[in-house]
Design a protein around this motif. Structure first.
Motif, mmCIF file in Angstrom:
data_model
loop_
_atom_site.group_PDB
_atom_site.id
_atom_site.type_symbol
_atom_site.label_atom_id
_atom_site.label_comp_id
_atom_site.label_asym_id
_atom_site.label_seq_id
_atom_site.Cartn_x
_atom_site.Cartn_y
_atom_site.Cartn_z
ATOM 1 N N ASN A 23 5.933 2.474 -3.847
ATOM 2 C CA ASN A 23 5.704 3.163 -5.113
ATOM 3 C C ASN A 23 5.057 4.529 -4.935
ATOM 4 O O ASN A 23 4.276 4.969 -5.760
ATOM 5 C CB ASN A 23 4.874 2.297 -6.079
ATOM 6 C CG ASN A 23 5.535 0.979 -6.373
ATOM 7 O OD1 ASN A 23 6.752 0.915 -6.545
ATOM 8 N ND2 ASN A 23 4.757 -0.071 -6.396
ATOM 9 N N GLN A 24 5.389 5.189 -3.836
ATOM 10 C CA GLN A 24 4.895 6.546 -3.610
ATOM 11 C C GLN A 24 6.060 7.527 -3.483
ATOM 12 O O GLN A 24 5.930 8.573 -2.873
ATOM 13 C CB GLN A 24 4.010 6.587 -2.354
ATOM 14 C CG GLN A 24 2.731 5.802 -2.512
ATOM 15 C CD GLN A 24 1.750 6.111 -1.397
ATOM 16 O OE1 GLN A 24 1.676 7.220 -0.894
ATOM 17 N NE2 GLN A 24 0.985 5.111 -1.013
ATOM 18 N N LYS A 75 0.815 -1.205 0.000
ATOM 19 C CA LYS A 75 0.000 0.000 0.000
ATOM 20 C C LYS A 75 0.861 1.273 0.000
ATOM 21 O O LYS A 75 0.480 2.273 -0.583
ATOM 22 C CB LYS A 75 -0.923 -0.030 1.220
ATOM 23 C CG LYS A 75 -1.777 1.181 1.405
ATOM 24 C CD LYS A 75 -2.689 1.008 2.610
ATOM 25 C CE LYS A 75 -3.546 2.227 2.835
ATOM 26 N NZ LYS A 75 -4.451 2.061 3.954
ATOM 27 N N TYR A 76 1.992 1.219 0.661
ATOM 28 C CA TYR A 76 2.799 2.428 0.813
ATOM 29 C C TYR A 76 3.976 2.500 -0.160
ATOM 30 O O TYR A 76 4.566 3.563 -0.315
ATOM 31 C CB TYR A 76 3.299 2.542 2.259
ATOM 32 C CG TYR A 76 2.158 2.543 3.236
ATOM 33 C CD1 TYR A 76 1.346 3.653 3.378
ATOM 34 C CD2 TYR A 76 1.851 1.411 3.985
ATOM 35 C CE1 TYR A 76 0.272 3.653 4.242
ATOM 36 C CE2 TYR A 76 0.783 1.404 4.865
ATOM 37 C CZ TYR A 76 -0.005 2.522 4.980
ATOM 38 O OH TYR A 76 -1.080 2.523 5.844
ATOM 39 N N ASP A 127 -2.234 6.401 8.191
ATOM 40 C CA ASP A 127 -2.324 6.836 6.795
ATOM 41 C C ASP A 127 -2.127 8.347 6.671
ATOM 42 O O ASP A 127 -1.426 8.822 5.774
ATOM 43 C CB ASP A 127 -3.660 6.420 6.180
ATOM 44 C CG ASP A 127 -3.737 4.932 5.887
ATOM 45 O OD1 ASP A 127 -2.685 4.250 5.876
ATOM 46 O OD2 ASP A 127 -4.858 4.437 5.669
ATOM 47 N N GLN A 149 11.708 1.346 0.806
ATOM 48 C CA GLN A 149 11.195 0.539 1.912
ATOM 49 C C GLN A 149 11.742 0.998 3.270
ATOM 50 O O GLN A 149 11.007 1.064 4.254
ATOM 51 C CB GLN A 149 11.519 -0.936 1.686
ATOM 52 C CG GLN A 149 10.891 -1.847 2.721
ATOM 53 C CD GLN A 149 11.120 -3.315 2.417
ATOM 54 O OE1 GLN A 149 11.867 -3.669 1.522
ATOM 55 N NE2 GLN A 149 10.464 -4.172 3.162
ATOM 56 N N LYS A 162 7.027 4.471 9.934
ATOM 57 C CA LYS A 162 6.245 3.629 10.849
ATOM 58 C C LYS A 162 6.850 3.660 12.254
ATOM 59 O O LYS A 162 6.129 3.783 13.248
ATOM 60 C CB LYS A 162 6.181 2.192 10.313
ATOM 61 C CG LYS A 162 5.467 1.214 11.233
ATOM 62 C CD LYS A 162 3.990 1.534 11.401
ATOM 63 C CE LYS A 162 3.288 0.385 12.107
ATOM 64 N NZ LYS A 162 2.550 0.801 13.271
#
Length: 86
Positions: free
Chosen positions: A4-5, A1-2, A60, A9, A16
């Motif tokens: 490719n933004q 979900k996170y 988010d 990593q 987080k």
């Protein structure tokens, strides 16, 4: 979900860890703690603008704010490297 933004990593993991450092309750952090922690930040104004009048934030929302701030900082300081050991 996170992925490719625009972040790798390790950067996502650091976001987080940062979120968790504010001791979330029921998936939300108290923004008074965040505001206190960013008092001396060069990104203080941008963070305060993003937070607005909110009192709590989920991961988010924290991720979106952190990504924006982090990408801006890496543009300003291309030598800035965030890795899993920081």
């Amino acid at each position: 979900k996170y992925l490719n933004q625009g972040l790798n990593q390790n950067q996502i993991i650091q976001i987080k860890y940062a979120f968790d450092s504010y001791e979330p309750e029921n998936g939300l952090i108290d923004l008074n703690k965040l505001k206190s922690a960013t008092e001396q930040s060069q990104s203080k104004e941008k963070i305060e603008k993003y937070l607005g009048k909110k009192e709590k934030m989920n991961f988010d929302e924290f991720f979106a704010m952190s990504k924006e701030v982090l990408l801006e900082e890496t543009k300003r300081f291309p030598q800035l490297i965030i890795d899993k050991d920081e």
